[in-house]
Design a protein around this motif. Structure first.
Motif, PDB file in Angstrom:
ATOM      1  N   SER A 156       0.835  -1.201   0.000  1.00  0.00           N
ATOM      2  CA  SER A 156       0.000   0.000   0.000  1.00  0.00           C
ATOM      3  C   SER A 156       0.874   1.258   0.000  1.00  0.00           C
ATOM      4  CB  SER A 156      -0.949   0.004   1.201  1.00  0.00           C
ATOM      5  OG  SER A 156      -0.231   0.185   2.395  1.00  0.00           O
ATOM      6  N   ARG A 206       0.880   4.067  -2.946  1.00  0.00           N
ATOM      7  CA  ARG A 206       0.701   5.490  -2.614  1.00  0.00           C
ATOM      8  C   ARG A 206       1.859   6.323  -3.149  1.00  0.00           C
ATOM      9  NH1 ARG A 206      -0.962   4.263   3.534  1.00  0.00           N
ATOM     10  NH2 ARG A 206      -3.152   3.863   3.182  1.00  0.00           N
ATOM     11  N   VAL A 222       1.897   9.376  -5.875  1.00  0.00           N
ATOM     12  CA  VAL A 222       2.520  10.683  -5.602  1.00  0.00           C
ATOM     13  C   VAL A 222       3.456  11.068  -6.745  1.00  0.00           C
ATOM     14  CG1 VAL A 222       4.208  11.863  -4.134  1.00  0.00           C
ATOM     15  CG2 VAL A 222       2.339  10.641  -3.096  1.00  0.00           C
ATOM     16  N   GLY A 239       1.144  15.946  -2.221  1.00  0.00           N
ATOM     17  CA  GLY A 239       0.650  14.574  -2.254  1.00  0.00           C
ATOM     18  C   GLY A 239      -0.108  14.205  -3.499  1.00  0.00           C
ATOM     19  N   ASP A 283      -3.061  13.169  -5.821  1.00  0.00           N
ATOM     20  CA  ASP A 283      -4.297  12.382  -5.588  1.00  0.00           C
ATOM     21  C   ASP A 283      -4.130  11.349  -4.487  1.00  0.00           C
ATOM     22  OD1 ASP A 283      -5.427  13.789  -7.683  1.00  0.00           O
ATOM     23  OD2 ASP A 283      -4.868  12.287  -9.191  1.00  0.00           O
ATOM     24  N   SER A 284      -2.910  11.138  -4.027  1.00  0.00           N
ATOM     25  CA  SER A 284      -2.630  10.096  -3.037  1.00  0.00           C
ATOM     26  C   SER A 284      -3.024  10.555  -1.633  1.00  0.00           C
ATOM     27  CB  SER A 284      -1.146   9.748  -3.062  1.00  0.00           C
ATOM     28  OG  SER A 284      -0.843   8.808  -2.060  1.00  0.00           O
ATOM     29  N   ASP A 285      -3.336   9.571  -0.783  1.00  0.00           N
ATOM     30  CA  ASP A 285      -3.653   9.871   0.621  1.00  0.00           C
ATOM     31  C   ASP A 285      -2.470   9.583   1.521  1.00  0.00           C
ATOM     32  OD1 ASP A 285      -3.699   7.145   0.310  1.00  0.00           O
ATOM     33  OD2 ASP A 285      -5.371   6.826   1.692  1.00  0.00           O
ATOM     34  N   ILE A 286      -1.273   9.671   0.973  1.00  0.00           N
ATOM     35  CA  ILE A 286      -0.052   9.338   1.719  1.00  0.00           C
ATOM     36  C   ILE A 286       0.189  10.276   2.888  1.00  0.00           C
ATOM     37  CG2 ILE A 286       1.573  10.661   0.315  1.00  0.00           C
ATOM     38  CD1 ILE A 286       3.433   8.178   0.476  1.00  0.00           C
ATOM     39  N   LEU A 287      -0.211  11.545   2.762  1.00  0.00           N
ATOM     40  CA  LEU A 287       0.030  12.526   3.814  1.00  0.00           C
ATOM     41  C   LEU A 287      -0.923  12.349   4.987  1.00  0.00           C
ATOM     42  CD1 LEU A 287       0.644  15.669   1.593  1.00  0.00           C
ATOM     43  CD2 LEU A 287       2.351  14.272   2.735  1.00  0.00           C
ATOM     44  N   SER A 288      -2.134  11.869   4.713  1.00  0.00           N
ATOM     45  CA  SER A 288      -3.124  11.703   5.786  1.00  0.00           C
ATOM     46  C   SER A 288      -3.000  10.364   6.496  1.00  0.00           C
ATOM     47  CB  SER A 288      -4.537  11.849   5.224  1.00  0.00           C
ATOM     48  OG  SER A 288      -4.759  10.852   4.246  1.00  0.00           O
ATOM     49  N   SER A 289      -2.396   9.365   5.820  1.00  0.00           N
ATOM     50  CA  SER A 289      -2.308   8.026   6.416  1.00  0.00           C
ATOM     51  C   SER A 289      -1.179   7.965   7.420  1.00  0.00           C
ATOM     52  CB  SER A 289      -2.070   6.979   5.335  1.00  0.00           C
ATOM     53  OG  SER A 289      -0.789   7.143   4.787  1.00  0.00           O
ATOM     54  N   LYS A 290      -1.410   7.228   8.519  1.00  0.00           N
ATOM     55  CA  LYS A 290      -0.377   7.042   9.542  1.00  0.00           C
ATOM     56  C   LYS A 290      -0.158   5.559   9.707  1.00  0.00           C
ATOM     57  CE  LYS A 290      -0.200  11.321  11.537  1.00  0.00           C
ATOM     58  NZ  LYS A 290       0.481  12.046  12.507  1.00  0.00           N
TER      59      LYS A 290
END
Length: 128
Positions: free
Chosen positions: A32, A36, A40, A118, A120-127
């Protein structure tokens, strides 16, 4: 089996230790993160490399930093320190620098990736 020596009163056992295969959850997290990161590189903006990454951290452009697992400790601590000052998220990438470069779609090694946008990716919001 019990030891044959008269002064040694302990028992010894032969055991074969085998490494367990990598868990599905760990592999899924890596996949994943790779997907992501690929998104990016396609839709967002990222800087590859140690020197350029430090510049992005110093100027405050960077929103997240990925560090490869085989990055030298001094270099890693320097990036972590600057990221702490810049209030930037740090993700320790589980693969080595060649895997990180490949995940970015490049044919070279890369120990530090600095994400600026980021996309279209949700890489910044995912932890993870």
């Amino acid at each position: 089996r019990i030891s044959q020596h008269p002064y040694i009163l302990f028992t010894t056992r032969q055991t074969n230790y085998k490494m367990a295969p990598a868990g599905k959850k760990a592999k899924k997290n890596v996949e994943s993160m790779n997907s992501r990161l690929k998104l990016v590189m396609k839709s967002g903006k990222a800087i590859l490399g140690y020197k350029s990454g430090l510049k992005a951290l110093r100027t405050g452009k960077s929103k997240m930093v990925l560090i490869a697992s085989n990055c030298p400790p001094l270099r890693k601590s320097e990036v972590e320190y600057l990221a702490m000052l810049a209030k930037t998220t740090v993700h320790h990438y589980s693969g080595d620098n060649s895997e990180l470069g490949t995940a970015c779609g490049k044919l070279f090694n890369c120990s530090v990736v600095s994400i600026i946008d980021g996309g279209d990716s949700d890489i910044l919001s995912s932890k993870e």
